[in-house]
Design a protein around this motif. Structure first.
Motif, short mmCIF file in Angstrom:
data_model
loop_
_atom_site.label_atom_id
_atom_site.label_comp_id
_atom_site.label_asym_id
_atom_site.label_seq_id
_atom_site.Cartn_x
_atom_site.Cartn_y
_atom_site.Cartn_z
N ALA A 159 0.84 -1.21 0.00
CA ALA A 159 0.00 0.00 0.00
C ALA A 159 0.88 1.26 0.00
CB ALA A 159 -0.94 0.00 1.21
N ALA A 160 1.96 1.23 0.77
CA ALA A 160 2.89 2.37 0.77
C ALA A 160 3.54 2.54 -0.60
CB ALA A 160 3.95 2.18 1.85
N GLY A 161 3.92 1.44 -1.23
CA GLY A 161 4.49 1.50 -2.58
C GLY A 161 3.50 2.02 -3.59
N TRP A 162 2.24 1.56 -3.48
CA TRP A 162 1.20 2.04 -4.38
C TRP A 162 0.97 3.53 -4.18
CZ3 TRP A 162 -3.54 4.27 -3.27
CH2 TRP A 162 -4.38 4.47 -4.37
N LEU A 163 0.87 3.96 -2.93
CA LEU A 163 0.66 5.38 -2.64
C LEU A 163 1.82 6.22 -3.18
CD1 LEU A 163 -1.14 7.50 -1.33
CD2 LEU A 163 0.09 7.12 0.81
N GLY A 164 3.04 5.72 -2.99
CA GLY A 164 4.21 6.42 -3.52
C GLY A 164 4.16 6.53 -5.03
N SER A 165 3.74 5.46 -5.69
CA SER A 165 3.66 5.50 -7.16
C SER A 165 2.56 6.46 -7.61
CB SER A 165 3.45 4.11 -7.75
OG SER A 165 2.18 3.60 -7.42
#
Length: 124
Positions: free
Chosen positions: A87-93
Motif C-alpha cells: 500500500a505504501a508502494g502504491w501510494l508512492g507511485s
C-alpha cells in the motif's frame, strides 16, 4: 490515468500472490507432521473461536487419522505487513504519477500549449 491503473493492478496482483503463497505455506508444517498417509490429504482452515484460526491437515495412518495444525496468526501478521508495504508502494507511485502529470501540465502551459484540449477545439 493509464499509469495509475497499471500501478494499481501491479500492486494488487503482487499482494494477492504473496497472500496466497503465505496461506499455502501454512499447510506445510501440519502436512509434514501428518506425513504417515500414503494417499490423499484433507486440508481445512478452522476457526474454533473468534480471533483464532488454524490450518489443519488430516491424513490416514494405519487405519487411524492423524491430524496436525498450526495457528494462522503468523501468516496473517505477515499478510498485514505485506499489505502495508505494498500500500505504501502504491501510494508512492500515485504521488510520482500525479507529480509527473502536474509537471507535464505546467510545462505545457508555460510553452503555450493547452493540455487535454480536444481535437478541433480552439485555444481561445
Amino acid at each position: 490515468m493509464t499509469a495509475a491503473i497499471i500501478a494499481t493492478f501491479a500492486f494488487g496482483s503482487t499482494y494477492v500472490t504473496f497472500q496466497q503463497i503465505g496461506r499455502r505455506a501454512a499447510n506445510t508444517a501440519p502436512a509434514a507432521a501428518a506425513a504417515a498417509r500414503t494417499m490423499g490429504t484433507d486440508t481445512v482452515t478452522w476457526q474454533p473461536e473468534t480471533g483464532l484460526r488454524m490450518a489443519i491437515v488430516a491424513r490416514e495412518a494405519a487405519g487411524k487419522v492423524v491430524v496436525a495444525g498450526q495457528s494462522l496468526a503468523p501468516v496473517e501478521a505477515s499478510d498485514r505487513m505485506t499489505l502495508l508495504i505494498l500500500a505504501a508502494g502504491w501510494l508512492g507511485s500515485m504521488v510520482v504519477i500525479s507529480g509527473a502529470l502536474g509537471a507535464a501540465t505546467l510545462m505545457d502551459r508555460r510553452a503555450g500549449r493547452v493540455p487535454w484540449r480536444r481535437i478541433g477545439e480552439s485555444a481561445g
